[in-house]
Design an enzyme around this catalytic site. Structure first.
Site, PDB file in Angstrom:
ATOM      1  CG  ASP A   1      -2.359   1.093   1.500  1.00 26.34           C
ATOM      2  OD1 ASP A   1      -2.070   1.790  -0.029  1.00 26.34           O
ATOM      3  OD2 ASP A   1      -2.366   1.220   2.191  1.00 26.34           O
TER       4      ASP A   1
ATOM      5  N   GLY B   1       0.397   5.877  -3.654  1.00 26.98           N
ATOM      6  CA  GLY B   1      -1.013   7.608  -5.116  1.00 26.98           C
ATOM      7  C   GLY B   1      -0.568   7.937  -3.775  1.00 26.98           C
TER       8      GLY B   1
ATOM      9  NE  ARG C   1      -4.682   7.229  -6.912  1.00 25.69           N
ATOM     10  CZ  ARG C   1      -4.349   6.764  -5.283  1.00 25.69           C
ATOM     11  NH1 ARG C   1      -4.179   7.689  -4.676  1.00 25.69           N
ATOM     12  NH2 ARG C   1      -4.107   5.749  -5.655  1.00 25.69           N
TER      13      ARG C   1
ATOM     14  CG  HIS D   1      -0.212   1.807  -9.317  1.00 20.62           C
ATOM     15  ND1 HIS D   1      -0.935   1.878  -8.238  1.00 20.62           N
ATOM     16  CD2 HIS D   1      -1.480   3.607  -9.232  1.00 20.62           C
ATOM     17  CE1 HIS D   1      -1.377   2.559  -7.131  1.00 20.62           C
ATOM     18  NE2 HIS D   1      -2.620   3.273  -8.439  1.00 20.62           N
TER      19      HIS D   1
ATOM     20  CG  LEU E   1       9.507 -17.317  -3.412  1.00 26.06           C
ATOM     21  CD1 LEU E   1       9.764 -16.940  -1.769  1.00 26.06           C
ATOM     22  CD2 LEU E   1      10.236 -15.560  -4.307  1.00 26.06           C
TER      23      LEU E   1
END
Ligand code: IPE
Ligand code: IPE
Ligand code: MG
Length: 252
Positions: free
Chosen positions: A22, A25, A35, A39, A133
């Site tokens: 998170d 933005g 924004r 990302h 992984l």
């Protein structure tokens, strides 16, 4: 699943780390950028953190990139995130494969454009036998929707009500062949789950980092792992120390 009877300071590595990525933005706003630039940087950061997790010896890394609720964002932002997912798959899949990572997906692929969906499916197929992984991308993922889907499957399979156990439900979730997350990390200073792995994280340790996702580096991952190692997981039991004290009193 919690392991009843185990109450100990972990002192070791989590097997499964899940991250709520998170703050893209706000990172962009801080830099005076749109924004989507956040990302973009956030998507690039996935490689850095994935490499650090693999080097640390983590077996399962789950990264949440897009929630079922994120569809409500402006069309332009959603389209930008879809484009970035496609580009990241084109750019990173071969490298992941070379490193022996297995790519998985949890969530729905139904809302994706057919070519993007195919890119995800191809990457999963290509890497399915890798064992280093297990990198799971949570995309168009929501915990409540996942539980609803599991209930629908269970009812459709005609499983009688009194035969439904916790295991039955776990086996019908997207994560049916994965261990529960030991550690859930959320970046950007928010202290909430936002509908992430609501069943599986019932006994996870939670670590909240104030750092926005594009800036979250190996050093921040290490802080989270150190934090985890210092935690005592009790799974409803009493601590080892309290148990020793109780038995010492009892034997007097
Ligand atoms: C996380 O960053 C990425 C997605 C949810 C797609 P945000 O886009 O939520 O960034 P903030 O929370 O607005 O800073
Ligand atoms: C959660 O972040 C979803 C992802 C990080 C992919 P959001 O930014 O969508 O969550 P809220 O709206 O702040 O709870
Ligand atoms: Mg956010």
């Amino acid at each position: 699943m919690p392991s009843p009877g185990h109450a100990s300071v972990t002192g070791d590595l989590p097997v499964h780390v899940a991250i709520i990525m998170d703050g893209n933005g706000r990172w962009a706003a801080q830099q005076g950028l749109p924004r989507i630039a956040g990302h973009e940087r956030g998507t690039e950061n996935i490689r850095r953190v994935t490499n650090a997790a693999a080097e640390a010896g983590i077996d399962y890394l789950t990264l949440w990139a897009f929630s079922t609720e994120n569809w409500s964002r402006p069309l332009e932002e959603v389209a930008g995130i879809m484009r970035l997912l496609g580009e990241a798959l084109d750019r990173e899949t071969m490298e992941l494969h070379r490193q022996g990572a297995q790519l998985r997906h949890i969530g729905s692929l139904e809302g994706l454009a057919p070519d993007l969906r195919k890119s995800v499916e191809d990457a999963i197929e290509l890497t399915k036998d890798n064992t280093r992984l297990k990198l799971t991308l949570a995309f168009d993922y929501g915990g409540r929707q996942e539980v609803v889907r599991a209930m629908q499957e269970i009812v459709r399979a005609g499983i009688p009500a009194d035969e439904i156990t916790e295991e039955t439900i776990a086996l019908h979730l997207y994560t049916c062949d994965m261990p529960d997350p030991d550690l859930v990390i959320r970046t950007s200073g928010e202290h909430r789950m936002s509908n992430f792995l609501i069943w599986q994280a019932a006994y996870a340790e939670l670590h909240f980092s104030p750092v926005y996702w594009p800036d979250f580096g190996p050093e921040h991952l290490q802080l989270a792992l150190d934090d985890y190692a210092s935690r005592e997981r009790r799974f409803g039991n009493i601590s080892a120390e309290a148990a020793a004290l109780t038995s010492a009193r009892g034997s007097r």
